[in-house]
Structures are given as C-alpha cells and as structure tokens.
Design a protein around this motif. Structure first.
Motif, PDB file in Angstrom:
ATOM      1  N   ASP A 118     -33.109  -3.134  33.751  1.00  0.00           N
ATOM      2  CA  ASP A 118     -34.275  -2.377  33.287  1.00  0.00           C
ATOM      3  C   ASP A 118     -34.734  -2.958  31.974  1.00  0.00           C
ATOM      4  O   ASP A 118     -33.933  -3.309  31.113  1.00  0.00           O
TER       5      ASP A 118
ATOM      6  N   ASN B 177     -38.310  10.518  37.068  1.00  0.00           N
ATOM      7  CA  ASN B 177     -39.730  10.700  36.776  1.00  0.00           C
ATOM      8  C   ASN B 177     -40.605   9.883  37.725  1.00  0.00           C
ATOM      9  O   ASN B 177     -41.630  10.359  38.216  1.00  0.00           O
ATOM     10  N   GLN B 178     -40.201   8.681  37.939  1.00  0.00           N
ATOM     11  CA  GLN B 178     -41.044   7.813  38.765  1.00  0.00           C
ATOM     12  C   GLN B 178     -41.062   8.260  40.219  1.00  0.00           C
ATOM     13  O   GLN B 178     -42.088   8.174  40.891  1.00  0.00           O
TER      14      GLN B 178
ATOM     15  N   THR C 234     -36.512   8.130  25.620  1.00  0.00           N
ATOM     16  CA  THR C 234     -37.972   8.201  25.632  1.00  0.00           C
ATOM     17  C   THR C 234     -38.515   8.852  26.885  1.00  0.00           C
ATOM     18  O   THR C 234     -39.712   9.001  27.040  1.00  0.00           O
ATOM     19  N   THR C 235     -37.643   9.242  27.741  1.00  0.00           N
ATOM     20  CA  THR C 235     -38.108   9.807  29.006  1.00  0.00           C
ATOM     21  C   THR C 235     -38.661  11.216  28.809  1.00  0.00           C
ATOM     22  O   THR C 235     -38.180  11.975  27.992  1.00  0.00           O
ATOM     23  N   SER C 236     -39.651  11.556  29.577  1.00  0.00           N
ATOM     24  CA  SER C 236     -40.221  12.896  29.450  1.00  0.00           C
ATOM     25  C   SER C 236     -40.184  13.594  30.796  1.00  0.00           C
ATOM     26  O   SER C 236     -39.571  13.127  31.746  1.00  0.00           O
ATOM     27  N   HIS C 237     -40.826  14.685  30.883  1.00  0.00           N
ATOM     28  CA  HIS C 237     -40.776  15.500  32.087  1.00  0.00           C
ATOM     29  C   HIS C 237     -42.177  15.935  32.482  1.00  0.00           C
ATOM     30  O   HIS C 237     -43.010  16.173  31.622  1.00  0.00           O
TER      31      HIS C 237
ATOM     32  N   GLN D   4     -43.268   5.877  22.918  1.00  0.00           N
ATOM     33  CA  GLN D   4     -42.869   6.568  24.137  1.00  0.00           C
ATOM     34  C   GLN D   4     -43.800   6.197  25.284  1.00  0.00           C
ATOM     35  O   GLN D   4     -43.372   5.927  26.406  1.00  0.00           O
TER      36      GLN D   4
ATOM     37  N   ALA E 266     -41.920   0.591  31.796  1.00  0.00           N
ATOM     38  CA  ALA E 266     -41.051   0.904  32.927  1.00  0.00           C
ATOM     39  C   ALA E 266     -41.860   1.028  34.214  1.00  0.00           C
ATOM     40  O   ALA E 266     -41.416   0.608  35.290  1.00  0.00           O
ATOM     41  N   GLY E 267     -43.046   1.600  34.093  1.00  0.00           N
ATOM     42  CA  GLY E 267     -43.884   1.744  35.285  1.00  0.00           C
ATOM     43  C   GLY E 267     -44.272   0.384  35.847  1.00  0.00           C
ATOM     44  O   GLY E 267     -44.198   0.154  37.067  1.00  0.00           O
TER      45      GLY E 267
ATOM     46  N   GLU F  54     -46.480  10.725  33.447  1.00  0.00           N
ATOM     47  CA  GLU F  54     -45.760  11.443  32.399  1.00  0.00           C
ATOM     48  C   GLU F  54     -46.650  11.847  31.228  1.00  0.00           C
ATOM     49  O   GLU F  54     -46.217  12.582  30.340  1.00  0.00           O
TER      50      GLU F  54
ATOM     51  N   SER G 111     -30.955   1.530  36.332  1.00  0.00           N
ATOM     52  CA  SER G 111     -30.152   1.697  35.122  1.00  0.00           C
ATOM     53  C   SER G 111     -30.542   2.955  34.346  1.00  0.00           C
ATOM     54  O   SER G 111     -29.766   3.439  33.529  1.00  0.00           O
ATOM     55  N   ASP G 112     -31.742   3.481  34.598  1.00  0.00           N
ATOM     56  CA  ASP G 112     -32.161   4.676  33.851  1.00  0.00           C
ATOM     57  C   ASP G 112     -32.525   5.772  34.844  1.00  0.00           C
ATOM     58  O   ASP G 112     -33.665   5.885  35.277  1.00  0.00           O
TER      59      ASP G 112
ATOM     60  N   ARG H 271     -35.571   8.053  34.031  1.00  0.00           N
ATOM     61  CA  ARG H 271     -36.856   7.397  34.270  1.00  0.00           C
ATOM     62  C   ARG H 271     -37.131   7.270  35.762  1.00  0.00           C
ATOM     63  O   ARG H 271     -38.247   7.523  36.224  1.00  0.00           O
TER      64      ARG H 271
ATOM     65  N   ALA I 218     -43.070   2.799  26.446  1.00  0.00           N
ATOM     66  CA  ALA I 218     -41.863   2.721  27.267  1.00  0.00           C
ATOM     67  C   ALA I 218     -42.174   3.123  28.706  1.00  0.00           C
ATOM     68  O   ALA I 218     -41.734   2.474  29.667  1.00  0.00           O
ATOM     69  N   VAL I 219     -42.947   4.180  28.847  1.00  0.00           N
ATOM     70  CA  VAL I 219     -43.302   4.623  30.198  1.00  0.00           C
ATOM     71  C   VAL I 219     -44.100   3.537  30.908  1.00  0.00           C
ATOM     72  O   VAL I 219     -43.846   3.205  32.076  1.00  0.00           O
TER      73      VAL I 219
ATOM     74  N   ASP J 145     -36.331  -1.613  29.451  1.00  0.00           N
ATOM     75  CA  ASP J 145     -36.227  -0.775  28.245  1.00  0.00           C
ATOM     76  C   ASP J 145     -35.381   0.451  28.551  1.00  0.00           C
ATOM     77  O   ASP J 145     -35.892   1.543  28.793  1.00  0.00           O
ATOM     78  N   PRO J 146     -34.124   0.238  28.533  1.00  0.00           N
ATOM     79  CA  PRO J 146     -33.222   1.286  29.043  1.00  0.00           C
ATOM     80  C   PRO J 146     -32.940   2.380  28.024  1.00  0.00           C
ATOM     81  O   PRO J 146     -31.810   2.737  27.796  1.00  0.00           O
ATOM     82  N   HIS J 147     -33.983   2.910  27.400  1.00  0.00           N
ATOM     83  CA  HIS J 147     -33.757   3.991  26.444  1.00  0.00           C
ATOM     84  C   HIS J 147     -34.067   5.320  27.096  1.00  0.00           C
ATOM     85  O   HIS J 147     -35.214   5.755  27.157  1.00  0.00           O
ATOM     86  N   ALA J 148     -33.061   5.979  27.551  1.00  0.00           N
ATOM     87  CA  ALA J 148     -33.274   7.245  28.251  1.00  0.00           C
ATOM     88  C   ALA J 148     -33.969   8.254  27.357  1.00  0.00           C
ATOM     89  O   ALA J 148     -34.633   9.171  27.811  1.00  0.00           O
TER      90      ALA J 148
END
Lengths: 238, 238, 238, 238
Positions: free
Chosen positions: D226, C174-175, D233-236, D199, D206-207, D183, C167-168, C171, D202-203, D228-231
């Motif tokens: 998912d 990233n994973q 909070t995603t990082s790079h 943040q 999700a992990g 991340e 769904s994301d 994310r 969230a990672v 916590d489907p908050h895109a």
DNA sequence: GATGAATGAGTATTCATTCAT
DNA sequence: TATGAATGAATACTCATTCAT
C-alpha cells in the motif's frame, strides 16, 4: 369595540396619514386593553381587533408587545402630566382669595388624579413595576416631578409675597398634594369607581384648611373650627 | 424536575399536621410568586414548585387559581393590618413629648407601609382590582379602615386632653397618614427599592411638623421655622 | 395517521406502560413527520396528531422540538447501525466462495443503505447539519464508525488467511463500501425512489469485481472480463 | 433597518443593467441564505436584506419563493458542474505518468466536491428532495451525468491505448469517483468543516492505487504494497 | 390525600404574499 | 420598476385544569 374618539375620518389628505392613523389607533386601543386586562392578560389579538388592524401591523410598528407597552405608557404619562400641568398653570400668580383659589386648585387636581387615564396609568405602573423596573422612571421623568415643581413655584412666590409662611416649597408642594389627594384611591376604589363629588370636595376643603392652618398667615381668612365636620365623608387609605 | 417530596418524612406528629403545613406552605409560596410575577403570569406550576408540592395538591386545597389568590390576599391583608395595628397600639395614651411620640409613630408606620408584604399587597391590589373588583373591599375590611380608626382614637383623646386642636379625628387621622406616608411610593419606587432612611425620616419629621402646626396647641414645643429644611430630600408622588 | 407498526395494543400490563408507549409513539411519529417534512417544516401539531397524543404531552416528554429531534435522530441512528452491524456480523469467518460471499454482503448492505430509515436519516443529517453541527457526531458515533470497523475486522482476517492482499483493512473497508454503495443515492433519488434491484445488483457485482481485482489473490475465481458489462445500468453520483 | 437602496445611484450605463444586477444580486444572496438556513427557514425578508432590495422586488422577479429556489438551485448546479467539467477537461489525452495524472485529477475533483457551492447544493438537494422531487433531475441533468461521462471518455481512450484494462468505462468512471470521493462527506462533516488536506490526499492516493490495482496494466508503475499505510487517516462514511 | 401524566384552549411571534403608491 | 405598509395563516410553546392511580 374599543377605540377612543379617534379623528380617523378626517379625510385622507396626505399619503402617510394612514400610517400615522394606524399607529395612533394601535396606541389608543392598546391603552384601553392594557388598562382593562393588564399587561400580561392583554392579548395582542385583542389589541389588534380593538384598533381595527391586523396583528402583524402591530408588530411592524412596535416589534414586540413589550415595546408597545412602553410606548403606550410613555404616551399616557405624557398626556396625564400635560393635563395636570395645565391645571397648575391656571393657578393665579396673585390670588384674591387664597383659600378659594387653593380649593379650586385642589378640586381640579383631584379631577385630574381621578381621571381614567391617570388612574389606569397608576394601576398599570403598580402592576408591572416588577417586570419593568425602569418604566417608573421613564414615566415619572415626564410625569410626577414636574408636577411637584410646578406647584412649588407658586407656593414659593406666595411665601415671598407674605401670603404663606413656609421655608421648603417643594416639601409643602408634596404635602398639599398629599392632603388633598391621598384619600382618592380609597374613595374611588383605586380609580375604578367614580367617587361622590361631595366626598371629594370635603377632603379637598379639609386638606386646604389644614394646609392653611399650617402655612397660612393672618390675611387668610381663618377657618374657624373645622369647615366641614362630617365624619361620614371620611375615607381610608389603601 | 417538579415536585420535590417536601418534608414528607418529618415523622407524623399529628396526622392532620402535614395537611396544614402543606396548605400554609402553598399560601406562602403563592404570595411570593404572585408578588413577583403578578396574578396572570404566576403559573400554578411555579407556585407548586416553590411550595414543594405537586400541582394537583393545590387544586385539592383551593379548587382554582382564583380562589388561591383570594385566600392569599386575605391572608396578607390580615398580616399587614395586624402589624400596623400593633404599631398603633403602642402609641402612649398620655405622651410626654407629643412631637417625639408622633415622629416615632410616623417612623414606625412608614416602616410598616414600606414592608415588602405591604407593598406587594398594594401592587397586587392595583394590578388586579379590575379583574377582581370585590377584592379591594375584602382586603380593606380587614386592612385600611381599622388602621384609620385606630389612629383616630388616640387623636381624639389628645384633643379632649387639650394637646391637639381638632374637631374631626377621622379626618385628622387620614391627614396624618397622608402627610407622613404619601411620598413613600415615590421614594421606594412603589416598594421595589429600599429608600434611604434619612429621606424617610425627613418626610416624617416634616409631616409631623406640619401636622402640629395645623393641630398643635401651646404645649407642643413650637418648631421654630422648618425643622429640617433640606429640599434635597424631597420626593415626588406617583 | 402515519404511525409505525407500534405494538401499542399489547394490553395494559404494567402501570407505567402507557407512559412508555406514548413516548415511543411520539418518537416514531416524529421520525415519520421529520422525514417527510424536514425539521423546520415539521409542525409539532402534525407530530402530535400522528402520534395520537396532545401537543403538551410532547412538551412534557421532550421539552422542546429541538430536543425531540435530537432524540429521534439518535434513535434512528441506533436502529440503522444495528441493522447494518447485524448484516456484517453474518459475514462468515472462513468463506467458501469469497466472491459470492462478498457479493451477498454487498447486496445486504445496499439493502440497509437504501432502507427508508437509513435514507431519511441521511437526508435529515444533510438538511440540518448547519443548524445542528453536533448532530453528526452524535449520530455517527453510534453509526458509521462501527460499521467501517466491523467490516475491517473480517477483511483483516481474510488478509491474514491469505485470501486477500491488503495492508490497510480500514481503508479497504471504506473502499468496499464506496464501490458497492456510492451510486446508491443516484440510483434511488437520494432514497426517495426504489431502485430496480438488477441495477443495484449490477453495481454491487461490479464493485465486488473491482475490489477483488485490486485485493484478491489466486484463490478467488478470476472474473473473466467484466462480469456484467451493461453500461445502461450505470448511474451518476450526486 | 429594512431596505437599503443598494447601488441605485451608480449612474445608468444601460437602462436594463440595474435590473440584471438586482436579479443577480437576489440569486446570489438567496443562495447564501438558503445554504445557511435551508429552504423553509430562509425568510424572503432575509434574502431581500442580503440582496439589498425590497421584498416585493423579489416577487416582481420570481413570483414566489419556490421559483426563486428553483432558479437558485439550477444556477448553482450549473456553476458546480462547470467547475468540475473544467477540471476533467484538463485531464491530458495521453498522460506520461498515469498514476500521477490520476492522482492530480483526484485531488482536483475532491477540491471541487468539497467546495462550499458544491456541498451546499448537496445539502439542499438532500434537504428538499421530498418537497421538490423533480429538483434532483433538473439539477442533475446539468450536473452529475455529464461529469461521469466526461470522465468515462478519457478512461475509454486510455483503455483503447492499452494503459488501462477495463470494459465498462462508465462504470469505471463511477468507481473512480467513488474511490476518491466517497469519504469526503465524512471527512468534511458534510462539507461544513475543512478537511485536513493530507487526509484527503491519503484517500485520493489510496483510491488511485486501488483503481490502478484493479484496472492498471504493466506500464503503470506497480505500487508495491500500500502506498500510504497510515490507518490513522482513514475516515468513515455517512 | 397526594401525585404523575395528559390535555384543550390560548399566546406571542413570524412569514409568504399582496396592494397602493 | 421598486417599495413601504398591511395581512391571513401558521407555529412553537404555555397554562390552568383534570383524571387515573
């Protein structure tokens, strides 16, 4: 190379003596190099070599070239002032022959003003006053003001005693200095060449004569006509 | 950054005009930069930027920094002398009120001496005389000597006419300059700060007074006592 | 010495070519030296020597070492990103065998990540981020973010097409990167040693397997058990 | 300026105590300075000042800057590992709620990884690995390997107990670390900025979810969709 | 003639390290 | 043992000058 007299070899009495010796050696050598090359062109390398120390030693002691320069200038200013004040201190309180005494004073003062230390200081001040605007005050605080004052005192006393006729001793002091010294830069190429002593003498004699014409009283033997009418010895200002 | 194109597009009056303009622009800019930074610290880059030309253009015209410096100094020396001589030329052959005329002359001369061009020249001469020992003569040939002479002439005439009592006009000329100008460096921080006009006036007035006390005759209105007894305005030499 | 490929010898076509060539040569050489010695220890002298230019040329082009460093880092960041994006662009829109395609993608990405350019950039960023806090953003703006996004796109498409269940996509992107690449620093000694390809392969294969276990659907051939259960190839993070 | 005497007067508990104190003070101060300035730019002067000792004292204890650096890195590596192992040691042998326990573990681990000591160590390793290639092994021997192993143990036990379905615990350990921590550098600007806890959470969440999707069994509460489907909070990565 | 680009030589300053105390 | 002082080596940066265009 370089190096002033330096009583370095006086034997290592105290522990810290080496430190002081090195610091002094640096200051003296720095003055020589600054006087020769100017501030900007004087390389710290050259100073270190002249002082016989390693370059970082200079930085350990003074932090930066600019600092060293300030210390050197203050030191030289102090030395130059001291010499001049000593001359002025020797001026007799109650002179027998005022003209003779003033002439001797003038000669001695011109010797001070023409001294390498004094002329180098002058040149460096002119050269660096734009970069270091405060330098003038620092050096002058301990240099010029006291000199004028030290001459104004005796002049005032002479006026009180009736040997001179003047109402503003400070101004008269300035004018005496001007009359005997103003031609010096021209005569000595701004202090880079020794002037023929007889030329300086002529200027001093004429200056004293003019001073006494203006401020003298009856008891000063009148200098009939001009005392030394050799136009050839006249110089020009810069 | 670097190298504006300058007034290139100004249209071609004469072909060689741009050339001369650029040369002049370089000399003027160079003086400014030299006056501000001193010879050694003045970078040719800075001069080129200030003149609005490319660096090689300077080399095309003058060959080397040292040459440029000499040209600049000669030019400035000429300008400063011209200004002073103009002032002296305006001194009346037969003055009505000698004291007043001498005072005005003194004021005008001090204005010349305190002019930025003049003081910068002075500073640069002091700064670089060790590196360029011949510079002094080059500049002075067209600068100081004529000035003294140009003042000595009128003084001699005044003596002949019975308005002054002096036997060596050259020496008197030097002394007049000394009396009115010797304090200027101290008052103006070697020409870097404007001096309060009233202080300069006081010095000039007192200098003229002393000059007339020494060399004046009965027809000069006797300055009873000191004309301006404000010790506060007195300064000190450098 | 040093010096990347450098197509310098391509013959002098245009006038300005030399300028560009030198600038490029400096940037390339600088990267080599920075990568080898770090920012602080990289001497401009060494860079100049490596680039085959004189030191002032570097200053003419870049003004200061810090500037050169920034330019180099931006350049390298751009190059590294471009290579990675190219790899991602080759990912097929509608893969036949998702596991195989993902595995190949993983292999190619790890090759990118293990590339000297990439690892050196990484090391320099870590080394200098305290001194240059803004550097990270500058480099990352054109580096990391687009990469994640460029992978998220295909993943989202695969999800829409029913080949993945997630769904994301960001994310998941990233994973995926984490699963296939997180061990790389440990395996390559932070990029200073080449890692045995089979070890990298094992990590990638295992990473893809875990990724598909988590996000795959029935149409992904199930990896029966672990595909490559050799604990020996496992590494450790830093 | 220079050389405070430190806590010299603290009275002599044990004679050697001051020695040890000074050594420790040096190591701590050195880490701070190294972390701030990097190895090359960290001056021994600065370290001495920060430690409150004289420079030669550092050389008495460590011989050379490089040695001091190695000691500091080993020390910090030990500290960082200890903290992480302590967290792992707290992982319950038979967790009630595996998802919750893994999430808490992940949070604690990210806290460790984001700790200044840990991130500084990371940065210094990246910065100096070219100059000190052996440093990595020295530090990792006591740092990374044990951590992976310490996590692999519990994971293996969970697999044996049927709570997880995995065949290579070491690899799974690596992947867990990757999923929760990869991340972090991007989120914290390589450890120079604190990341918003939500943040990081969230990672981690999700992990853990992905990890359980891949390796969980029926008894792990299935995270439907998912968690916590908050895109946003995603990082790079970096 | 004017200029963009390049460079060899030199400058102030810093640093790791050692010695004498 | 701890330190104040000294130093050789190196570094970033600048400048006057030249060359190709």
């Amino acid at each position: 190379m370089g190096g002033v007299d330096g009583d370095a070899g006086s034997g290592g009495e105290a522990y810290s003596r080496g430190r002081i010796d090195k610091r002094q050696a640096i200051v003296r050598a720095a003055f020589d190099v600054f006087a020769r090359d100017g501030y900007a062109q004087a390389s710290v390398d050259a100073i270190a070599a002249a002082a016989g120390v390693a370059k970082p030693t200079i930085y350990n002691h003074f932090g930066a070239k600019e600092n060293l320069f300030r210390v050197v200038m203050a030191d030289v200013g102090r030395r130059a002032t001291a010499a001049t004040l000593e001359v002025l201190g020797a001026f007799p309180a109650e002179p027998d022959d005022l003209r003779a005494e003033l002439t001797q004073l003038g000669r001695r003062l011109t010797t001070c003003f023409a001294d390498p230390v004094s002329t180098s200081l002058r040149r460096l001040l002119h050269a660096e006053i734009v970069r270091f605007p405060d330098l003038l005050d620092e050096v002058r605080a301990g240099a010029a003001t006291p000199v004028i004052d030290a001459l104004a005192g005796p002049l005032a006393r002479l006026a009180t005693a009736g040997h001179l006729q003047l109402s503003d001793p400070i101004r008269a002091s300035n004018q005496f200095i001007a009359l005997i010294g103003d031609e010096l830069p021209a005569l000595t190429a701004l202090g880079t060449r020794p002037a023929p002593p007889e030329q300086i003498d002529a200027v001093v004699t004429a200056g004293v004569d003019t001073f006494l014409r203006a401020f003298g009283t009856a008891d000063n033997s009148p200098a009939l006509g001009d005392p030394d009418p050799h136009a050839a010895t006249t110089s020009h200002p810069t």
